[in-house]
Design a protein around this motif. Structure first.
Motif, PDB file in Angstrom:
ATOM      1  N   LEU A 132       1.405   3.497   2.141  1.00 43.17           N
ATOM      2  CA  LEU A 132       2.136   3.884   3.358  1.00 43.17           C
ATOM      3  C   LEU A 132       3.636   3.683   3.158  1.00 43.17           C
ATOM      4  O   LEU A 132       4.451   4.347   3.788  1.00 43.17           O
ATOM      5  CB  LEU A 132       1.697   3.042   4.563  1.00 43.17           C
ATOM      6  CG  LEU A 132       0.256   3.170   5.061  1.00 43.17           C
ATOM      7  CD1 LEU A 132       0.102   2.421   6.374  1.00 43.17           C
ATOM      8  CD2 LEU A 132      -0.139   4.618   5.236  1.00 43.17           C
ATOM      9  N   CYS A 149       0.833  -1.199   0.000  1.00 40.90           N
ATOM     10  CA  CYS A 149       0.000   0.000   0.000  1.00 40.90           C
ATOM     11  C   CYS A 149       0.876   1.261   0.000  1.00 40.90           C
ATOM     12  O   CYS A 149       2.094   1.203   0.169  1.00 40.90           O
ATOM     13  CB  CYS A 149      -0.922   0.001   1.206  1.00 40.90           C
ATOM     14  SG  CYS A 149      -0.027   0.128   2.760  1.00 40.90           S
ATOM     15  N   PRO A 169      -8.099   1.486   7.537  1.00 38.85           N
ATOM     16  CA  PRO A 169      -9.058   1.643   8.646  1.00 38.85           C
ATOM     17  C   PRO A 169      -9.632   3.058   8.748  1.00 38.85           C
ATOM     18  O   PRO A 169     -10.818   3.224   9.009  1.00 38.85           O
ATOM     19  CB  PRO A 169      -8.223   1.307   9.897  1.00 38.85           C
ATOM     20  CG  PRO A 169      -7.079   0.531   9.408  1.00 38.85           C
ATOM     21  CD  PRO A 169      -6.806   0.977   8.014  1.00 38.85           C
ATOM     22  N   THR A 185      -1.586  -3.063  12.184  1.00 38.54           N
ATOM     23  CA  THR A 185      -0.984  -3.625  10.954  1.00 38.54           C
ATOM     24  C   THR A 185      -0.198  -2.539  10.217  1.00 38.54           C
ATOM     25  O   THR A 185       0.924  -2.759   9.763  1.00 38.54           O
ATOM     26  CB  THR A 185      -2.095  -4.165  10.020  1.00 38.54           C
ATOM     27  OG1 THR A 185      -2.949  -4.980  10.772  1.00 38.54           O
ATOM     28  CG2 THR A 185      -1.529  -4.908   8.844  1.00 38.54           C
ATOM     29  N   CYS A 186      -0.805  -1.349  10.123  1.00 39.93           N
ATOM     30  CA  CYS A 186      -0.136  -0.231   9.436  1.00 39.93           C
ATOM     31  C   CYS A 186       1.166   0.107  10.176  1.00 39.93           C
ATOM     32  O   CYS A 186       2.206   0.343   9.560  1.00 39.93           O
ATOM     33  CB  CYS A 186      -1.017   1.008   9.400  1.00 39.93           C
ATOM     34  SG  CYS A 186      -2.678   0.740   8.792  1.00 39.93           S
ATOM     35  N   LEU A 246       3.783  -2.422   9.461  1.00 38.28           N
ATOM     36  CA  LEU A 246       4.309  -2.316   8.086  1.00 38.28           C
ATOM     37  C   LEU A 246       5.411  -1.264   8.018  1.00 38.28           C
ATOM     38  O   LEU A 246       6.532  -1.562   7.581  1.00 38.28           O
ATOM     39  CB  LEU A 246       3.199  -1.953   7.102  1.00 38.28           C
ATOM     40  CG  LEU A 246       3.749  -1.661   5.703  1.00 38.28           C
ATOM     41  CD1 LEU A 246       3.927  -2.935   4.905  1.00 38.28           C
ATOM     42  CD2 LEU A 246       2.897  -0.692   4.936  1.00 38.28           C
ATOM     43  N   SER A 249      -3.759   4.607   1.824  1.00 39.83           N
ATOM     44  CA  SER A 249      -4.571   3.386   1.949  1.00 39.83           C
ATOM     45  C   SER A 249      -4.248   2.375   0.847  1.00 39.83           C
ATOM     46  O   SER A 249      -3.937   2.750  -0.277  1.00 39.83           O
ATOM     47  CB  SER A 249      -6.046   3.779   1.870  1.00 39.83           C
ATOM     48  OG  SER A 249      -6.785   2.757   1.282  1.00 39.83           O
ATOM     49  N   GLY A 250      -4.345   1.118   1.215  1.00 39.41           N
ATOM     50  CA  GLY A 250      -4.085   0.056   0.237  1.00 39.41           C
ATOM     51  C   GLY A 250      -5.307  -0.322  -0.570  1.00 39.41           C
ATOM     52  O   GLY A 250      -5.254  -1.246  -1.369  1.00 39.41           O
TER      53      GLY A 250
HETATM   54  S1  SF4 Z   1      -4.373  -1.818   6.609  1.00 37.82           S
HETATM   55 FE1  SF4 Z   1      -4.276  -0.823   4.613  1.00 37.82          FE
HETATM   56  S2  SF4 Z   1      -3.063   1.021   4.953  1.00 37.82           S
HETATM   57 FE2  SF4 Z   1      -2.694  -0.330   6.730  1.00 37.82          FE
HETATM   58  S3  SF4 Z   1      -0.867  -1.533   6.157  1.00 37.82           S
HETATM   59 FE3  SF4 Z   1      -2.647  -2.728   5.518  1.00 37.82          FE
HETATM   60  S4  SF4 Z   1      -2.957  -2.156   3.357  1.00 37.82           S
HETATM   61 FE4  SF4 Z   1      -1.634  -0.574   4.290  1.00 37.82          FE
END
Ligand code: SF4
Length: 434
Positions: free
Chosen positions: A34, A32, A119, A56-57, A60, A150-151
């Motif tokens: 980010l 994504c 989110p 999760t973000c 990452l 955002s992904g």
């Molecule tokens: S939730 Fe969406 S913005 Fe967050 S790391 Fe996963 S793909 Fe990226």
């Protein structure tokens, strides 16, 4: 999964234009936006990127950037937790508190980006409004802007595009004739290009984004800009809406691409042809010497690109024309014809281009093509390695300095190394078996 869009014809624009493009929409294997924070925060040295997202973000960017926790990084995540998701907390009030705390603790921050995530989009947190509210509170000392990383329906280099696009309205107005290089370049590459421009007598050049947010370049109807990265479609539109005009050129990858890119700039700024040749000749000669041994490793090797970074077409052009690699399929998330116009003219006519992704179908085509090397995202690389393919992570090509003459051999080396490693492993296995 969406239906596959059938093969369409790309309008022919010249003798070198590839005849057809596979366009697909389906399951995709991409990072994504980010991810862009990792190179953007190194570039704009007084900026801070506050992701409004999930754990999760946070994982990452923390793991991708590889920053020690005591290093005071210039990015962080304001975690949206279960209470926010359930609507039990006022997410705006929580965000205001986080920003207040951050800016009190870090007075060095002069530009704060609120970066949206999946989110924050799902709970429909209006970060544009939040940025406006906070900008009134903390400006002009700290500028607060927002963009989405955002992904959902994006690919990872679009993070930079969204970030620069958010910055364009902040650029001061000018009527002076000027040139702007657009796209995040490592400082070392920017310095090399600056030296070349000076040697050619070009002094009115700015780089966007700048290293310091207080030194935003001015723009107006007498500004010409040239892209250093091919994934900046939204930024191009915004710059054009401010009156600037784009110079169309191949991208500065490899000797040929760098020369054509610099020549486009030199012509626009009225540099004498003889002076141009005198400045670039020694750099070209040095790059040619460095590139020659790598050609031996890469020549006639077949390469397949999965769509990921949007650098695929310029890189494929370099590998094909300067190193003799054979292109099987060159996939790209988006095929922006205006931005890639000059690159498409240099692609071999028999290359299979593809736009978008339906990963299962593309994997079938990969197996039929049976290439020596596959360029793909991390999610595909390990499974493909286990099936015997040699892979190159697309994301590494965005993190590494690869533009310009001095980096031409480094760029080729990124492709040669996995092939050499595979050859060595095969040799060792054969020795062991005997
Ligand atoms: S939730 Fe969406 S913005 Fe967050 S790391 Fe996963 S793909 Fe990226």
């Amino acid at each position: 999964m969406n239906a596959v869009i059938p093969i369409q014809q790309l309008q022919s624009t010249g003798c070198g234009t590839p005849p057809e493009v596979i366009r697909e929409r389906g399951q995709r294997e991409v990072f994504c936006g980010l991810t862009g924070i990792i190179w953007m925060h190194r570039k704009i040295q007084d900026a801070f990127f506050l992701v409004v997202g999930s754990r999760t973000c946070a994982h990452l960017i923390q793991s991708a950037a590889g920053v020690m926790i005591f290093a005071e990084p210039r990015f962080a995540t304001a975690i949206i937790d279960d209470r926010d998701l359930a609507g039990l907390a006022d997410a705006n009030a929580e965000l205001d508190k986080v920003v207040q705390k951050l800016l009190t603790r870090r007075p060095d921050i002069k530009l704060l980006f609120l970066v949206g995530s999946c989110p924050s989009e799902v709970i429909k947190l209006d970060l544009h409004r939040a940025a406006g509210r906070l900008d009134k509170q903390f400006g002009p000392n700290v500028r607060i802007l927002n963009y989405s990383g955002s992904g959902i329906e994006t690919t990872f280099t679009q993070g930079e595009d969204a970030c620069l696009n958010a910055l364009v309205p902040q650029l001061p107005q000018t009527q002076e004739k000027s040139l702007m290089v657009v796209g995040c370049l490592p400082d070392i590459v920017e310095d090399q290009f600056s030296r070349l421009f000076k040697e050619m007598g070009i002094h009115q050049v700015s780089f966007f984004p700048p290293r310091n947010s207080r030194a935003l370049p001015a723009i107006g109807s007498n500004t010409q800009f040239i892209l250093a990265q091919p994934f900046l479609g939204d930024t191009v539109r915004s710059l054009e809406s401010r009156g600037a005009s784009m110079l169309s050129a191949p991208f500065p990858f490899g000797i040929e691409g760098t020369t054509a890119w610099l020549l486009t700039i030199a012509n626009a700024m009225g540099v004498d042809q003889e002076l141009f040749e005198k400045v670039v000749a020694p750099k070209k000669a040095r790059a040619e010497m460095a590139l020659a041994p790598l050609k031996e490793t890469l020549q006639n090797k077949k390469i397949f690109f999965f769509p990921d970074s949007q650098l695929e077409i310029p890189l494929a052009r370099f590998l094909n024309r300067e190193l003799g690699m054979q292109l099987t399929e060159v996939g790209t998330p988006y095929l922006h014809k205006q931005i890639l116009e000059k690159e498409l003219e240099w692609m071999p006519v028999d290359v299979q281009l593809s736009e978008g992704q339906d990963v299962e179908k593309q994997l079938d085509r990969l197996k039929l093509a049976d290439p020596d090397m596959v360029v793909c995202g991390l999610g595909l690389a390990n499974p493909l390695e286990s099936e015997g393919f040699t892979t190159k992570w697309a994301i590494e090509l965005v993190f590494s300095p690869i533009h310009g003459y001095d980096q031409a051999a480094d760029l080729a080396e990124l492709f040669a190394r996995p092939l050499r490693r595979k050859a060595k492993l095969q040799f060792n296995t054969e020795v062991l078996c005997n």
